[in-house]
Design an enzyme around this catalytic site. Structure first.
Site, mmCIF file in Angstrom:
data_model
loop_
_atom_site.group_PDB
_atom_site.id
_atom_site.type_symbol
_atom_site.label_atom_id
_atom_site.label_comp_id
_atom_site.label_asym_id
_atom_site.label_seq_id
_atom_site.Cartn_x
_atom_site.Cartn_y
_atom_site.Cartn_z
ATOM 1 N N CYS A 1 0.730 -1.085 -0.155
ATOM 2 C CA CYS A 1 -0.020 -0.062 0.115
ATOM 3 C C CYS A 1 0.830 0.993 0.118
ATOM 4 O O CYS A 1 1.741 1.329 0.895
ATOM 5 C CB CYS A 1 -0.840 -0.031 1.140
ATOM 6 S SG CYS A 1 -1.801 1.423 1.586
ATOM 7 N N CYS B 1 -0.468 3.859 -6.359
ATOM 8 C CA CYS B 1 -1.631 3.176 -5.458
ATOM 9 C C CYS B 1 -1.735 1.902 -6.154
ATOM 10 O O CYS B 1 -2.068 1.562 -7.241
ATOM 11 C CB CYS B 1 -2.849 4.028 -5.714
ATOM 12 S SG CYS B 1 -4.179 3.074 -4.591
HETATM 13 N N1 DGL Z 1 -3.811 0.508 -2.097
HETATM 14 C C1 DGL Z 1 -3.611 1.629 -1.456
HETATM 15 C C2 DGL Z 1 -2.363 2.622 -1.872
HETATM 16 O O1 DGL Z 1 -1.638 1.754 -2.563
HETATM 17 C C3 DGL Z 1 -4.481 2.527 -0.394
HETATM 18 C C4 DGL Z 1 -5.722 2.989 -1.322
HETATM 19 C C5 DGL Z 1 -6.703 3.437 -0.246
HETATM 20 O O2 DGL Z 1 -7.009 2.848 0.766
HETATM 21 O O3 DGL Z 1 -6.925 4.730 -0.449
HETATM 22 O O4 DGL Z 1 -2.213 3.552 -1.601
#
Ligand code: DGL
Length: 278
Positions: free
Chosen positions: A74, A177
């Site tokens: 993430c 993301c």
């Molecule tokens: N998948 C995550 C990222 O890479 C988080 C996205 C989220 O929950 O806003 O930032």
């Protein structure tokens, strides 16, 4: 016989499954424990302290399982609290870094798409500053795309990228993301430009960290995430024996050494099998 490592992989939801699949491709021999916080996703606009508290909960879980390493799959969690978590946990923590370096090497005008917390982070600012001389980098915060992707992939809700993506002419797009990776092809088509994501770099960084773990009895924190640095050594990885077991009834497993844990385990297992196992 080579060692099988236990690796905890965490994301706010389904985004980290894209990283999990890269880790499995590169190191199929390991045991992976995927924890998605889907019911509290998205993280991208939450206050940093709240994000750090959620990430800490996940890492405590991995510690209880005697994980050899954890991956913050993430970008938001990495940008907000990777350093802090490394100071609190003794196992290596690999973060996810937007693929700015490879994009800047190939493209003159680069667009970085990420969540608000990632775009305003010191970490991304430094990363962009490192490569800004080589190309023109624009960073854009997407308020709702991660949530829209989660709904589209999990519940089949329609997603219109035109409502989220900024217009513009770019030679390369960086997906900052892990959720956006599900729409990689569509984003590529939207800009008619190649798209870069950090999933493979994260898997390579994990391999490098686990490789070091063979030789080092680490009582201090390892796991600096700079996936695209020249010092990355992917070669020479060779594992030893596995010890420790996942507690019974803790998670549900796929037949590939992947265990889905947490209260969204069924969702993540289903999505992983639909999207990454054909
Ligand atoms: N998948 C995550 C990222 O890479 C988080 C996205 C989220 O929950 O806003 O930032």
């Amino acid at each position: 016989m080579g060692r099988i490592f236990k690796v905890g992989i965490f994301d706010s939801g389904i985004g980290g499954l894209t990283v999990l699949s890269e880790c499995v491709k590169l190191m199929p021999e390991n045991r992976y424990f995927y924890l998605g916080d889907n019911f509290r996703a998205p993280y991208g606009s939450r206050p940093p302290q709240e994000i750090a508290a959620c990430v800490r909960e996940a890492l405590v879980r991995f510690r209880e399982m005697n994980a050899d390493a954890a991956v913050l799959a993430c970008n938001t969690a990495t940008a907000v609290c990777a350093e802090k978590m490394r100071s609190e946990f003794s196992f290596p923590i690999v973060g996810t870094e937007p693929a700015v370096k490879p994009a800047s090497e190939r493209c003159g005008r680069v667009l970085v798409l990420a969540t608000p917390r990632t775009t305003e982070s010191e970490r991304l600012r430094k990363l962009v500053a490192r490569y800004h001389d080589a190309c023109n980098i624009t960073v854009f915060a997407l308020e709702g795309l991660a949530a829209a992707v989660e709904s589209a992939v999990v519940r089949g809700k329609a997603l219109d990228l035109r409502e989220h993506l900024p217009q513009g002419n770019y030679d390369g797009i960086v997906l900052g993301c892990t959720h956006y990776v599900y729409f990689k092809k569509e984003i590529e088509a939207f800009y008619s430009a190649p798209v870069f994501d950090g999933g493979e770099g994260t898997a390579r960084q994990l391999r490098s960290v686990l490789g070091k773990q063979r030789n080092i009895e680490f009582s201090e924190n390892l796991g600096i995430d700079d996936h695209f640095s020249d010092s990355l050594t992917a070669e020479g990885y060779n594992a030893n024996n596995c010890s420790g077991k996942m507690p019974k009834n803790e998670g549900i497993s796929s037949n590939l050494g992947i265990f889905f844990i947490g209260n969204a385990k069924n969702i993540n297992k289903r999505v992983y099998e639909q999207m990454f196992i054909s």
